[in-house]
Design a protein around this motif. Structure first.
Motif, short mmCIF file in Angstrom:
data_model
loop_
_atom_site.label_atom_id
_atom_site.label_comp_id
_atom_site.label_asym_id
_atom_site.label_seq_id
_atom_site.Cartn_x
_atom_site.Cartn_y
_atom_site.Cartn_z
N LYS A 85 -1.54 -5.72 -13.13
CA LYS A 85 -1.61 -5.79 -14.59
C LYS A 85 -3.04 -6.06 -15.07
O LYS A 85 -3.48 -5.53 -16.09
N VAL A 86 -3.78 -6.88 -14.30
CA VAL A 86 -5.17 -7.16 -14.65
C VAL A 86 -6.00 -5.88 -14.57
O VAL A 86 -6.79 -5.58 -15.47
N GLU A 87 -5.81 -5.12 -13.50
CA GLU A 87 -6.57 -3.88 -13.33
C GLU A 87 -6.22 -2.86 -14.40
O GLU A 87 -7.09 -2.14 -14.92
N GLU A 88 -4.93 -2.80 -14.77
CA GLU A 88 -4.52 -1.90 -15.86
C GLU A 88 -5.19 -2.33 -17.16
O GLU A 88 -5.67 -1.49 -17.95
N GLY A 89 -5.23 -3.65 -17.39
CA GLY A 89 -5.86 -4.16 -18.60
C GLY A 89 -7.34 -3.85 -18.65
O GLY A 89 -7.88 -3.50 -19.72
N LEU A 90 -8.01 -3.93 -17.51
CA LEU A 90 -9.44 -3.61 -17.47
C LEU A 90 -9.69 -2.15 -17.78
O LEU A 90 -10.65 -1.80 -18.48
N GLU A 91 -8.83 -1.28 -17.27
CA GLU A 91 -8.99 0.15 -17.54
C GLU A 91 -8.78 0.46 -19.02
O GLU A 91 -9.48 1.28 -19.61
N GLU A 92 -7.83 -0.23 -19.64
CA GLU A 92 -7.60 -0.03 -21.07
C GLU A 92 -8.82 -0.50 -21.89
O GLU A 92 -9.19 0.14 -22.88
N LEU A 93 -9.43 -1.58 -21.44
CA LEU A 93 -10.58 -2.12 -22.17
C LEU A 93 -11.80 -1.21 -22.08
O LEU A 93 -12.69 -1.27 -22.93
N ARG A 94 -11.85 -0.37 -21.05
CA ARG A 94 -12.99 0.54 -20.89
C ARG A 94 -13.19 1.45 -22.10
O ARG A 94 -14.30 1.88 -22.40
N THR A 95 -12.10 1.73 -22.80
CA THR A 95 -12.20 2.61 -23.96
C THR A 95 -12.80 1.90 -25.18
O THR A 95 -13.17 2.57 -26.15
N PHE A 96 -12.87 0.57 -25.11
CA PHE A 96 -13.37 -0.20 -26.26
C PHE A 96 -14.72 -0.84 -26.00
O PHE A 96 -15.50 -1.05 -26.94
N VAL A 97 -15.01 -1.16 -24.74
CA VAL A 97 -16.20 -1.95 -24.44
C VAL A 97 -16.70 -1.60 -23.05
O VAL A 97 -15.92 -1.15 -22.19
N ASN A 98 -17.98 -1.82 -22.81
CA ASN A 98 -18.55 -1.63 -21.48
C ASN A 98 -18.15 -2.79 -20.59
O ASN A 98 -18.68 -3.89 -20.71
N VAL A 99 -17.20 -2.55 -19.69
CA VAL A 99 -16.72 -3.61 -18.80
C VAL A 99 -17.51 -3.66 -17.50
O VAL A 99 -17.23 -4.48 -16.62
N GLY A 100 -18.51 -2.79 -17.34
CA GLY A 100 -19.32 -2.81 -16.12
C GLY A 100 -18.53 -2.37 -14.91
O GLY A 100 -17.66 -1.49 -14.99
N ASP A 101 -18.81 -3.00 -13.75
CA ASP A 101 -18.11 -2.64 -12.52
C ASP A 101 -16.61 -2.91 -12.62
O ASP A 101 -15.80 -2.14 -12.10
N ALA A 102 -16.26 -4.01 -13.27
CA ALA A 102 -14.85 -4.41 -13.42
C ALA A 102 -14.14 -4.52 -12.08
O ALA A 102 -12.93 -4.27 -11.98
N THR A 103 -14.90 -4.87 -11.04
CA THR A 103 -14.28 -5.08 -9.72
C THR A 103 -13.69 -6.48 -9.65
O THR A 103 -14.19 -7.42 -10.26
#
Length: 320
Positions: free
Chosen positions: A79-97
């Motif tokens: 769920k965390v990884e899904e949330g990070l991918e969704e946030l990519r469309t709104f903000v620069n999340v960087g590596d998000a690893t």
């Protein structure tokens, strides 16, 4: 309880959205690591008297979060990884690893208690609530208090100096004003040494709760200690509520940058001959604060004391 710690490598601009996303997933205990320098305004609201130097901000950040080891990590991480991918469309999340590291199996709620024990300031014993009153304490004033959210227990040099001054200047029957009261510890100490009544002011609404709890813990009647929320420096309603020329002792263990404007305003609340006991002053600002005190013709400095790198200035209102 055992926890698994996970770290998201991201950017400073994304940490707020990521933190909100984690909270919505029911994840608590979020930590943010970055090199974003505090502003002067933020330092004031966080009761920081000097801002530490940080390495240059390179725009990167880490967000740490914890998952109970007994829970299904894979489901939550998915769920965390899904949330990070969704946030990519709104903000620069960087590596998000997301990487995992281990934490010790500790009782985080109670383990800190091993570091907090009874100590003395003058003839006052300050003890945590879980320790008993000993024979050694009998015949002395005893203050029972636990560490709270961002509030003092008396162990810091600034609080210690103000308590020593209260022990010196409280003779019995005084009206006390405690500006920036925090945990209410200074008000409670004044009342234990014989003050008649104390009124505290603070910008943080949690101070009201903390002060009331500490008063109750120390058998202080509710009518003896009152706390109001607001800024006495520029809020007329707070000034009116505090009253004018009615205090024998005013104490303020707050930032030097707050003491400076306060020193110009506070004498209207003090009786002639009343004492203004202050601390929270880092030694590099001693002269600056002292000069501000001297600009108020109603104030005369009677004592300046030092404890480590911290300073207490005690002044008196002229008139007696």
């Amino acid at each position: 309880m055992k926890w698994n710690r996970y770290t998201i490598k991201t950017t400073t601009e994304a940490v707020d959205l990521i933190s909100c996303m984690l909270a919505e997933l029911g994840i608590e205990g979020i930590e943010i690591q970055d090199n974003v320098q505090l502003t002067q305004e933020e330092a004031k609201t966080m009761f920081v008297d000097f801002i530490p130097e940080l390495p240059p901000d390179d725009g990167t950040a880490k967000v740490n979060f914890y998952i109970d080891a007994d829970e299904d990590d894979n489901t939550i991480l998915g769920k965390v990884e899904e949330g990070l991918e969704e946030l990519r469309t709104f903000v620069n999340v960087g590596d998000a690893t997301v990487t995992e590291s281990q934490t010790e199996d500790k009782d985080w709620i109670n383990n800190w208690k091993q570091y907090w024990h009874t100590f003395t300031i003058g003839d006052l014993y300050i003890k945590p609530t879980w320790e008993p009153v000993t024979d050694e304490m009998k015949g002395h004033q005893v203050l029972s208090i636990d560490p709270g959210t961002a509030f003092g227990t008396g162990s810091h040099e600034t609080t210690r100096m103000v308590i020593l001054q209260l022990q010196k200047y409280i003779k019995g029957g005084e009206e006390v004003l405690d500006v920036g009261c925090g945990s209410g510890i200074l008000s409670v100490v004044a009342l234990k040494y014989g003050a008649n009544h104390a009124l505290g002011t603070d910008l943080d609404p949690n101070a009201i709760i903390a002060s009331e709890e500490n008063a109750q813990q120390n058998d202080i009647a509710p009518e003896k200690l009152e706390v109001i929320e607001g800024n006495i420096i520029d809020d007329k309603a707070v000034q009116d509520r505090c009253g004018y020329e009615c205090y024998d002792v005013v104490c303020a263990n707050i930032l030097a940058d707050v003491l400076e404007p306060l020193s110009a305003e506070i004498t209207q609340h003090m009786k002639p001959g009343a004492y203004f006991i202050t601390s929270g002053i880092i030694d590099t600002k001693e002269q600056e604060v002292a000069e501000c005190f001297k600009k108020n013709p109603e104030l005369e400095i009677v004592e300046i004391n030092h404890d480590g790198e911290w300073v207490n200035i005690t002044a008196r209102k002229r008139g007696i």
